[in-house]
Design an enzyme around this catalytic site. Structure first.
Site, PDB file in Angstrom:
ATOM      1  N   TRP A 230       0.826  -1.194   0.000  1.00 54.19           N
ATOM      2  CA  TRP A 230       0.000   0.000   0.000  1.00 54.19           C
ATOM      3  C   TRP A 230       0.874   1.262   0.000  1.00 54.19           C
ATOM      4  CZ3 TRP A 230      -0.269   3.874   3.803  1.00 54.19           C
ATOM      5  CH2 TRP A 230      -1.246   4.845   3.576  1.00 54.19           C
TER       6      TRP A 230
ATOM      7  N   ASP B  41       1.745  -8.633  -1.364  1.00 49.92           N
ATOM      8  CA  ASP B  41       0.337  -8.257  -1.249  1.00 49.92           C
ATOM      9  C   ASP B  41       0.100  -6.904  -1.906  1.00 49.92           C
ATOM     10  OD1 ASP B  41      -2.350  -8.669   0.593  1.00 49.92           O
ATOM     11  OD2 ASP B  41      -1.796  -6.562   0.437  1.00 49.92           O
TER      12      ASP B  41
ATOM     13  N   TYR C  56      -4.779   0.044  -4.836  1.00 50.73           N
ATOM     14  CA  TYR C  56      -3.472   0.657  -4.604  1.00 50.73           C
ATOM     15  C   TYR C  56      -2.897   1.296  -5.873  1.00 50.73           C
ATOM     16  CZ  TYR C  56      -3.435  -2.413  -0.442  1.00 50.73           C
ATOM     17  OH  TYR C  56      -3.731  -3.081   0.714  1.00 50.73           O
TER      18      TYR C  56
ATOM     19  N   SER D 297     -11.615  -9.265   2.725  1.00 52.00           N
ATOM     20  CA  SER D 297     -10.831  -8.365   3.554  1.00 52.00           C
ATOM     21  C   SER D 297     -11.765  -7.370   4.234  1.00 52.00           C
ATOM     22  CB  SER D 297      -9.808  -7.615   2.684  1.00 52.00           C
ATOM     23  OG  SER D 297      -9.002  -6.757   3.453  1.00 52.00           O
ATOM     24  N   ASN D 298     -11.433  -7.035   5.463  1.00 47.90           N
ATOM     25  CA  ASN D 298     -12.174  -6.030   6.227  1.00 47.90           C
ATOM     26  C   ASN D 298     -13.606  -6.423   6.566  1.00 47.90           C
ATOM     27  OD1 ASN D 298     -10.044  -4.013   6.306  1.00 47.90           O
ATOM     28  ND2 ASN D 298     -10.396  -3.790   4.109  1.00 47.90           N
TER      29      ASN D 298
ATOM     30  N   GLN E  72      -8.602 -10.846   5.554  1.00 46.85           N
ATOM     31  CA  GLN E  72      -7.503  -9.929   5.864  1.00 46.85           C
ATOM     32  C   GLN E  72      -8.072  -8.709   6.585  1.00 46.85           C
ATOM     33  OE1 GLN E  72      -4.981  -7.039   3.253  1.00 46.85           O
ATOM     34  NE2 GLN E  72      -4.120  -9.080   2.898  1.00 46.85           N
TER      35      GLN E  72
ATOM     36  N   TRP F   3      -3.367  -6.863   8.188  1.00 46.97           N
ATOM     37  CA  TRP F   3      -2.767  -5.662   7.610  1.00 46.97           C
ATOM     38  C   TRP F   3      -2.479  -4.691   8.763  1.00 46.97           C
ATOM     39  CZ3 TRP F   3      -5.489  -1.156   8.445  1.00 46.97           C
ATOM     40  CH2 TRP F   3      -6.876  -1.188   8.479  1.00 46.97           C
TER      41      TRP F   3
ATOM     42  N   SER G 249       7.329  -1.633   4.250  1.00 48.84           N
ATOM     43  CA  SER G 249       8.410  -0.692   4.514  1.00 48.84           C
ATOM     44  C   SER G 249       9.054  -0.296   3.196  1.00 48.84           C
ATOM     45  CB  SER G 249       9.470  -1.288   5.439  1.00 48.84           C
ATOM     46  OG  SER G 249      10.499  -0.336   5.664  1.00 48.84           O
TER      47      SER G 249
END
Length: 269
Positions: A20, A43, A48, A134-135, A156, A182, A228
């Protein structure tokens, strides 16, 4: 790398790279560097807007495709069965691959049933190795799976030391669904690196507080996708498989749980 076995027998790495907010050459290089240093799960998501760069980073790494686990997600722009079918083809093209290892609905949607049906079809056609969501919170997920032909392999969700979701994980396990986290380092909304409990434990193992926070999740059987931009942090994040927290240390970290989100937008679902 250690792996989880999904409900269809597919092996998913316990740790991967979240992408992301990675863009352009930085995204390409970060993905490549991560893979060169042992990452096998990457991922991404259509939301994104970096699938092409992720695909280029994978190609640049030179690692064989069957050694990697690629996840992407379909979002509300593709709000019908036909649109999702088209979106899947776009993802395959963008990622320069013949198949996606894990394809998720990015969030709950009003049209989720027909959208998910397209995921199920792609799974049967071999374009996708596993599908999920997800979510989704517990209430929404229970309602959702009643209309599924294929039970999601993964949900996720936000999960970290401040929002640990033990009970939700137990509920998912009853459905044979794996939790993936996440923002496992709270996406810098909290200063995990200065958390006293983590620092005390980290000193014992010659690790960082962040490494202890990540180890806490994978030791519970939760797959994680920290992000990162920095190589040294990428190396730090993956270096969590050579120590194990004691039961007492796990209990100490449990005390940090606030049982609430750090991301208010998730309350809109």
């Amino acid at each position: 790398m250690k792996y989880l076995t999904l409900n269809n027998g597919i092996q998913m790495p316990l740790l991967g790279l979240g992408t992301w907010d990675l863009r352009g050459k930085e995204c390409i290089n970060t993905v490549c560097i991560a893979i060169e240093n042992g990452y096998r799960l990457i991922d991404t998501a259509q939301m994104y807007d970096n699938e092409k760069e992720v695909g280029k980073g994978i190609i640049k790494s030179g690692i064989l495709r069957d050694e990697l686990f690629i996840t992407t997600k379909i979002y509300g722009k593709s709000n019908s069965y036909q649109k999702v079918k088209k979106a899947i083809e776009e993802s395959l093209k963008n990622l320069q691959t013949d198949y996606i290892d894990l394809l998720l609905l990015h969030e709950p949607y009003q049209q989720e049933e027909e959208m998910y049906h397209a995921l199920e079809e792609a799974y049967h056609n071999g374009k996708v190795k596993a599908i999920g969501v997800s979510n989704y919170d517990e209430k929404r997920l229970i309602k959702f799976i009643k209309q599924c032909h294929i039970i999601p392999a993964v949900n996720q969700v936000e999960c970290h030391i401040y929002y640990q979701k033990y009970q939700f994980q137990k509920s998912l396990e009853k459905q044979d669904i794996k939790m993936q986290a996440w923002a496992p380092l709270a996406q810098a909304k909290e200063n995990i690196d200065q958390e006293p409990i983590l620092l005390e434990i980290a000193k014992k193992y010659n690790k960082t507080a962040a490494q202890v926070a990540l180890r806490f999740l994978v030791q519970r059987g939760i797959s994680i996708v920290p992000k990162s931009r920095r190589k040294e942090k990428l190396l730090e994040n993956i270096d969590i498989f050579d120590f194990e927290l004691t039961n007492e240390e796990m209990k100490q970290i449990q005390k940090l749980d606030r049982n609430d989100t750090l991301f208010q937008w998730t309350k809109n679902f």
